[in-house]
Design an enzyme around this catalytic site. Sequence first.
Site, PDB file in Angstrom:
ATOM      1  N   LYS A   1      13.342  14.030 -24.043  1.00  0.00           N
ATOM      2  CA  LYS A   1      12.219  13.122 -23.805  1.00  0.00           C
ATOM      3  C   LYS A   1      11.472  12.828 -25.097  1.00  0.00           C
ATOM      4  O   LYS A   1      11.162  11.682 -25.406  1.00  0.00           O
ATOM      5  CB  LYS A   1      11.259  13.708 -22.772  1.00  0.00           C
ATOM      6  CG  LYS A   1      11.930  14.040 -21.451  1.00  0.00           C
ATOM      7  CD  LYS A   1      10.928  14.186 -20.338  1.00  0.00           C
ATOM      8  CE  LYS A   1      10.433  12.831 -19.949  1.00  0.00           C
ATOM      9  NZ  LYS A   1      10.645  12.455 -18.573  1.00  0.00           N
TER      10      LYS A   1
ATOM     11  N   THR B   1      13.469  18.611 -22.324  1.00  0.00           N
ATOM     12  CA  THR B   1      12.169  18.177 -22.840  1.00  0.00           C
ATOM     13  C   THR B   1      12.334  17.557 -24.213  1.00  0.00           C
ATOM     14  O   THR B   1      11.689  16.559 -24.556  1.00  0.00           O
ATOM     15  CB  THR B   1      11.189  19.362 -22.901  1.00  0.00           C
ATOM     16  OG1 THR B   1      11.323  20.130 -21.710  1.00  0.00           O
ATOM     17  CG2 THR B   1       9.774  18.879 -23.019  1.00  0.00           C
TER      18      THR B   1
ATOM     19  N   SER C   1      -2.252  18.527  -0.958  1.00  0.00           N
ATOM     20  CA  SER C   1      -1.190  18.187  -1.911  1.00  0.00           C
ATOM     21  C   SER C   1       0.106  17.840  -1.204  1.00  0.00           C
ATOM     22  O   SER C   1       0.822  16.926  -1.617  1.00  0.00           O
ATOM     23  CB  SER C   1      -0.900  19.354  -2.845  1.00  0.00           C
ATOM     24  OG  SER C   1      -1.999  19.655  -3.606  1.00  0.00           O
TER      25      SER C   1
ATOM     26  N   ASP D   1       0.865  -1.176   0.000  1.00  0.00           N
ATOM     27  CA  ASP D   1       0.000   0.000   0.000  1.00  0.00           C
ATOM     28  C   ASP D   1       0.899   1.222   0.000  1.00  0.00           C
ATOM     29  O   ASP D   1       2.117   1.104  -0.093  1.00  0.00           O
ATOM     30  CB  ASP D   1      -0.916   0.016   1.235  1.00  0.00           C
ATOM     31  CG  ASP D   1      -2.190   0.819   0.976  1.00  0.00           C
ATOM     32  OD1 ASP D   1      -2.075   2.029   0.745  1.00  0.00           O
ATOM     33  OD2 ASP D   1      -3.284   0.227   0.976  1.00  0.00           O
TER      34      ASP D   1
ATOM     35  N   HIS E   1       9.450  34.342 -16.409  1.00  0.00           N
ATOM     36  CA  HIS E   1       9.060  34.458 -17.826  1.00  0.00           C
ATOM     37  C   HIS E   1       7.573  34.769 -17.973  1.00  0.00           C
ATOM     38  O   HIS E   1       7.115  35.053 -19.061  1.00  0.00           O
ATOM     39  CB  HIS E   1       9.455  33.215 -18.631  1.00  0.00           C
ATOM     40  CG  HIS E   1       8.770  31.947 -18.212  1.00  0.00           C
ATOM     41  ND1 HIS E   1       9.424  30.745 -18.193  1.00  0.00           N
ATOM     42  CD2 HIS E   1       7.510  31.682 -17.814  1.00  0.00           C
ATOM     43  CE1 HIS E   1       8.579  29.809 -17.802  1.00  0.00           C
ATOM     44  NE2 HIS E   1       7.426  30.341 -17.565  1.00  0.00           N
ATOM     45  N   HIS E   2       6.833  34.713 -16.881  1.00  0.00           N
ATOM     46  CA  HIS E   2       5.442  35.140 -16.928  1.00  0.00           C
ATOM     47  C   HIS E   2       5.321  36.636 -16.715  1.00  0.00           C
ATOM     48  O   HIS E   2       4.232  37.177 -16.732  1.00  0.00           O
ATOM     49  CB  HIS E   2       4.626  34.416 -15.854  1.00  0.00           C
ATOM     50  CG  HIS E   2       4.569  32.938 -16.060  1.00  0.00           C
ATOM     51  ND1 HIS E   2       3.604  32.331 -16.808  1.00  0.00           N
ATOM     52  CD2 HIS E   2       5.391  31.939 -15.649  1.00  0.00           C
ATOM     53  CE1 HIS E   2       3.809  31.021 -16.839  1.00  0.00           C
ATOM     54  NE2 HIS E   2       4.901  30.761 -16.144  1.00  0.00           N
TER      55      HIS E   2
ATOM     56  N   HIS F   1       5.234  28.383 -11.800  1.00  0.00           N
ATOM     57  CA  HIS F   1       5.890  27.691 -12.899  1.00  0.00           C
ATOM     58  C   HIS F   1       6.158  26.221 -12.578  1.00  0.00           C
ATOM     59  O   HIS F   1       5.776  25.363 -13.368  1.00  0.00           O
ATOM     60  CB  HIS F   1       7.129  28.400 -13.428  1.00  0.00           C
ATOM     61  CG  HIS F   1       7.598  27.665 -14.628  1.00  0.00           C
ATOM     62  ND1 HIS F   1       7.036  27.841 -15.864  1.00  0.00           N
ATOM     63  CD2 HIS F   1       8.448  26.637 -14.742  1.00  0.00           C
ATOM     64  CE1 HIS F   1       7.549  26.959 -16.699  1.00  0.00           C
ATOM     65  NE2 HIS F   1       8.418  26.212 -16.044  1.00  0.00           N
TER      66      HIS F   1
END
Lengths: 377, 517, 310
Positions: free
Chosen positions: B322, B319, B161, B96, B293-294, B244
Site C-alpha cells: 500500500k 502494508t 458497531s 441511502d 503478539h501482544h 488486534h
Amino acid sequence: MAIRRKLIAGIASLLSVLLSGGVQAASDLNMRPGVTETSIGAFDLHMMVVWVMVAISVVVFGAMIYSFIFHRKSKNPTPATFSHSTSVEFVWTIIPIIILVYLTWPAVKLLVKMEDASESEMSIQVTGSQWKWHYKYLENDINFFSNLDRTLAVDDPNYLLEVDNMLVIPVDTKVRFLVTADDVIHSWWVPDLAVKKDAIPGFINETWTNIPAEHAGKIFRGQCTELCGKDHGFMPVVVKVLSKDDYKAWVATKNDERIAAEKAAAEAAAASWDMDKLMALGKTTYDAKCGMCHMPNGLGMPPTFPALKDSRIAKGPAEGHIDIVVNGKTGTSMAAYGAQLTDAEMAAVITYERNAWGNNTGDTVQPADIQAFKAGN
Amino acid sequence: MSDHHPTGFTRWLYTTNHKDIGSMYLWFSFVMFLIGGAMAMVIRAELYQPGLQFVEPNFFNQMTTMHGLIMVFGAVMPSMVGLANWLIPMQVGAPDMALPRMNNWSFWILPFAFTLLLSSLFMDGGAPNFGWTFYAPLSTTYGPPSTDFFILGVHMMGISSIMGAINVIVTVFNMRAPGMTLMKMPLFVWTWLITAFLLIMVMPVLAGTVTMMLTDRHFGTAFFDAAGGGDPVMFQHIFWFFGHPEVYIMILPAFGVVSEIIPAFSRKKLFGYSSMVYATASIALLSFIVWAHHMFAVGMPLAGELFFMIATMLIAVPTGVKVFNWVATMWQGSLTFETPMLFSIAFVILFTIGGFSGVMLAMAPVDFQYHDTYFVVAHFHYVLFPGAIFGTTAAVYYWLPKWTGKMYNETSGKIHFWLSMIFVNLTFFPMHFSGLAGMPRRIPDYNMMFADFNMWASIGAFGLGLTQIYFLITLVIAIRSGKKAEDKQWEGATGLEWDALPSPAPYHTFSTPPKVD
Amino acid sequence: MSNEAEEKYENYYVPEQSPWPIVGAIGLFLLAFGGANFIQNTTGKYAPAATEGFSFQVLFSDLGGIIFALGLTIIVYMLWSWWRDAIRESKQGLYSAQMDRSFKQGMLWFILSEVMFFAAFFGALLYVRQLIIPWLGGEGNNVMTHALLWPNFIPEWPLTTTPDGTTTTAMGAMGLPAINTAILLTSSWTLTIAHHALKDNNRQALINYTSITAFLGIIFLCLQVYEYYHAYNDLGLTLGSGIYGSTFFMLTGFHGFHVTIGTIFLIVLSIRCAKGDFTEKQHFAYEAGAWYWHFVDVVWLFLFIFVYLI
Ligand code: HEA
Ligand code: HEA
Ligand code: CUA
Ligand SMILES: [Cu+2]
C-alpha cells in the site's frame, strides 16, 4: 513556495536527526545493551532492525520527497498516466519478504535460547502481589518480601527504584526464576538482564539469567510492567549480583539472621506488651504495610479498600480482626499477613487499628493472642 | 422535492437520512475526541515532571483507561462510521444506506453507551482503572463496582458497531448503481467493506469476553481463575482476538481515505488499484492470526511465540504494498499541496514510522524489552494519531465542500496542518526514547532519568490539544461563513460524488441511479 | 444499462422517519443501566457504602430491577412497533425486491455475528480442554505450576475436581441431551417442510408444520429447564462448579436463550401464517425465522458434540 519547500526539508531533516539520534549506540536515547548474553543479543537485534528501518525509510521517504520537489504541479504540469505495473508490484512484494526473512532468522535463534530455562543451577520463586515482590530461594531456607523504599526524595537517582530487600544472586550461575502472582497479573522486568516475564496468578512461568563474572557487585533495577492496580508504578525490582563467594557468605548471614529473628520474635511474643509500646510499633507497621490501601488516616478508599475507622471488624470482637489480618480474604487484595509479619507486629498493628482514629476500643491484643489464634487454626 | 428535509429536532432523532446520520456520527466523535483528549491532558500534566503533582495514582489509572477507551470506541470508530455514512451511498450511487432505520439506531445507541461509560467517573470507587485492555483478574475480582456499567456499555457499543457494519456490507453488496462493479468501487468503499467484515467477526467476540467477565464477577464462573480450572491468560487470548483486528478496523478506512486523496492531488490515477484491494484483504485476513503478539511475555509455549512472531511480521508485506502504491501514485504526478493532501502525505510518512516500530515490536525476543513500555505507547500513537486521526482530518477537509457547500480557509487549514505535524511529533517521538530507556507504561510517577523526554512530550501534548481547538474553530468558521464551494472543488477529484452531484450534495441523492461506465 | 435496473432503483424506498430507533436506544440504555444496578444489588457484592454526598449506588441500587424491567418493556414495545410498521409498509407494496434482498443479506450477516459470539465460548472451551487443564497438570513448560501450586490436581475432562478442590458431577450425553438432539433435528425437518409448503402455496401445511416446529422448540426448552434442575439439585453441577460448570452452563444457556428467541419468532410466524401473511414470492420474515432456527440447530449439534459427547 520557497517557504513551503524549506518547511518540508526542515521536517525531513528533523526526523532524520531524531532517527539517527535514536540509534546512536549506548547513548541516552537508546536501549541499554545490558549485561547478559541474551540482553546483548536483544540489543544487537534491536540495532539491526533499527538500521534496516532507517534504510527503508531513506528509500521510501526519499522517493516521496523527490516527488514533492520535482513532480509538483509547477514543475510537472502534465502528470504521467501509468497506473500499474505488474513487475514493479511483484518486486516490491518480494523485497520486503526477503528483508523479513533476514530479520526473522536471528530472532528465532535468540528466542529459542531465551526460552530455554533448562539446566539451571538454582531456582528462585518470584511472586508478585499488590504491590510488592516476594522471593523464595528454593534450594535454601530463604524467603523475603521486597517493598518499595518510600523514603527517597524525587531527586534521588534511585527514586522509585529502591527497595528494602534486594534480590541477591550469584554471578556465573544459571539462575532460574519461577514467576507467579498472588492476586492480579504483574510482570517482572529487569532491563539489563532482558528478563521480562508476566506473573500470572495460578501459573508459574519460567525464565532465567546468567550474569558474567565481571559484573559482580553491581545492582540492576527494573519495575513491574503489567498494570496491577493503584500502586503499579510503585513496585520496583532490584537485583544485586554477588561473586560466588560473597553470595555464599550472604546466604550464611541470611540464615543467621533468620534464626536470630525467630528467636527475637519468640521472645517478643512471650513478653506482655503495654498499650504504648503496642501502639508505637503498631503505627510504624501500619504506615509501612497497611497505609497504602487503608490510608494513614484509616479512611481507606471505599469501596475498594474499606475504612478501618469505625469498621465493624476493627471495632468488633478481636477474634474476627485477628482472623482477617492473619488469613486475609481471598478474592480481594487483602492479603494474608500471617506469614509476612511477626506475631508482635501483628498484635501491635491490630491493637493500633482498634484504638487509633477514634476507634478507642481500649483493647490490647498480645502476641500470645496471635499465637493462640494461629495454633487454633 | 429533492432538497426537502424535515425540520426541528425530530429531524435528528427520527432520521433515516444517511447524511444526517453521518453528520451526527462525526460531531459525536469529535466531542468524544475532545473528552478523551482532555483526559490525555490530565495524564500529560501529571507526567510533566517526576513526583505526584495533581492526581492520585488510582485516578491516574482511571484517566489512562478512559482515555484509551474513549479514543478507540468513541472517537476513532464513530468517526470512521460517520465517513462511511456520508460517502458510501454517494460513492456507489445509492439513494441511502440499505437499512436506514437500523442506521439511526446504530448511531443513537452510542451517546447512551458513552453516557453510561462516563457516568462511571462519578461512582463510588471511581471509573474503570484497569487499562483499556481490562485484563482479568484486575478487572474481574479486583475491578471497581463501576466495572459492571463498563461491561454493559461495551455491550451497547458492540451492538451499535455490528449493526453499522451490517449496514455497510449490505449497502455495498446490494445498492450499487448499475455498472458499478466491485472492482470499480472507490477504494474507500473497498476498505470499509473489509472493515465491516472485520467488525462482524470480532465485535461479538468482544461481547463474549465481557460477558465472561460479568459472570466471573457475579455468578461464580471460573473462566479467568486458575483455582477453578480457568486461566487469566485466556482472557488475553479472547480479548486480543478482538483487539488486534480492532486496530485494523481503526486504520483501514483511513487507508481508503488517503487512497482517494493522493490521486486527486497528484492528478493521476491511483497506482495499482487491484493490488490495493488485495493488500487490504490480506491485511484483514492476517489480522486474525497474529493476536498473541501482544502477549509475548505471558509465557506461551515457544512454538506459539514463533508462530505469532512470524505471522505478525508478514503483515508488513501487504502494508508495504500500500505504501509503495501511494508513493508510485505521486511519482511523476502533478502535485499540489492543499490541506487534505498535506494531511495525507503526513499520514503516509508517520504511519510508516509507526508501522516500523510495529515490526520491531513483532520480534518477540526484542519485544521482551519493549513490551509495556512507552515504546509501545509511541508505536500506537504513531499509527493512531497521525494514522487514524490524520486520515479522518484529511477526509473532513477534502469532503467538507461536498458536504456543506462551503470551503474552509486554506491558510487556516495549512496552519492547522503544520501545528499538528510539529506537535504530534514533539508529543510522541520522545516516547520512543523514554520507552527504550525503560519507562513502563501506565505509571503516574517516574524516576528522574525519564524526566526530559516526558517534559517534551507534555509540552507537545498541550500544543496538540490547543491545535485541536484551532481545528474546531476553523471548521465552524468554514461551515458558517465559508466561501461557496464548487461542484467539483478539486481539479483532480474523481468519483460519483464529485462528478454527478452538486455541492452541497442534496438531501436525497440518486433517487434515480447515476450512469457508471 | 438495462431498463429493469433503472426501474428497480426508481422504486427504491427510503423508509420514512421513525421514532423507534431512538426509543430503542433509550430502552437499551435503561436495560443496561438498570441491569448493572440490579446485578450488583442482588449478588450483594457491592453493597453501597454509606459515603457522604452524591452516590450513584445509593441512589439507584434499589431501583435497578425496576429500571431494568422498564427498559425491557420499552425494547419489546419498540420491536413490536418497528416490525408492525415494517409489515404494514411491506403490505402496502412499498418494498421492492431490492429491499427484500437487503433484509435477507442483513439477516445472514447478523447470523454470522451470532456465530462469532458462540465462537468465543467454544474457543474458551477448547482452549481450556486442550491447553489449560493439561498445563495445570504440569504439561509443557508448566512442570513447576503443577509441582508448586497445584500438586494434587489431576487433569481430566470433564473436570469434576477443580484445582482448588471444588467437586461436581458431569452431565452425561445420553438421556436428555440425546433426546433434545433428536427434537431439534426433527424441528429442522418440520420447518423445512413448512418452508416448502410456503413456496408451494400450501397454506394449511404451512400453518401446521410451522406450529409443530414451534411446539418442538417449547418441548426442547422444557427439557432443558428440567436438565438444569437436575444438574443443580442432583448432580451438584452449578455455574460455580469450576470451569466445567462455567462452560457447560454458559454454552447451553446462551443456546437456550437463542432457542427461546427462535421459538417466539416461530410462534409469531405461525400466527402470521394463520392470518394469511406471506406470499410464495415475498416472505422475508419467514425466511429469516427459518434461517435463525437452522442456525440455532447447528449450534446445538456442536454443543452436543463438544460439551456432552467427547
Ligand atoms: C491503527 C492501529 C494500529 C496499527 C495499524 C498497528 C500496526 C501494527 N502493529 Fe500495533 N498496536 C496498536 C495499534 C496498531 N498497530 C495498539 C493500539 C497497540 C497497543 C495495545 C495496548 O497494549 O494497549 C499495538 C501494539 C502492538 C504490539 C504489541 C506490543 C507490546 O505490547 O509488546 C505489536 C507486536 O507485534 C504490534 C505490531 C504491529 C505491526 C507489526 C503492525 C503492522 O500492521 C505495521 C505494518 C506497517 C509497516 C511495516 C510500514 C509500511 C511498510 C513498508 C514501508 C514495507 C517495508 C517494511 C518492512 C519490510 C519492514 N503492535
Ligand atoms: C485514537 C486513539 C488515541 C488518540 C487520538 C490519543 C491521543 C493522545 N494520547 Fe493516547 N492512548 C490511546 C489512544 C489514543 N490516544 C490508547 C489506546 C492508550 C492506551 C490506554 C491504556 O494504557 O489502557 C493511550 C495511552 C496514552 C498515554 C499513556 C498513558 C499511560 O500509559 O499511563 C499517554 C501519555 O502520554 C497518551 C497521550 C495522548 C495524548 C497527549 C494525545 C493527544 O493527541 C490528544 C490531543 C487532543 C486533545 C488534547 C483534545 C482537545 C483539547 C481539549 C479538550 C482542551 C484541553 C486542552 C488543553 C488544556 C491544552 N495516551
Ligand atoms: Cu505489579 Cu504492576
Ligand atoms: Cu496487534
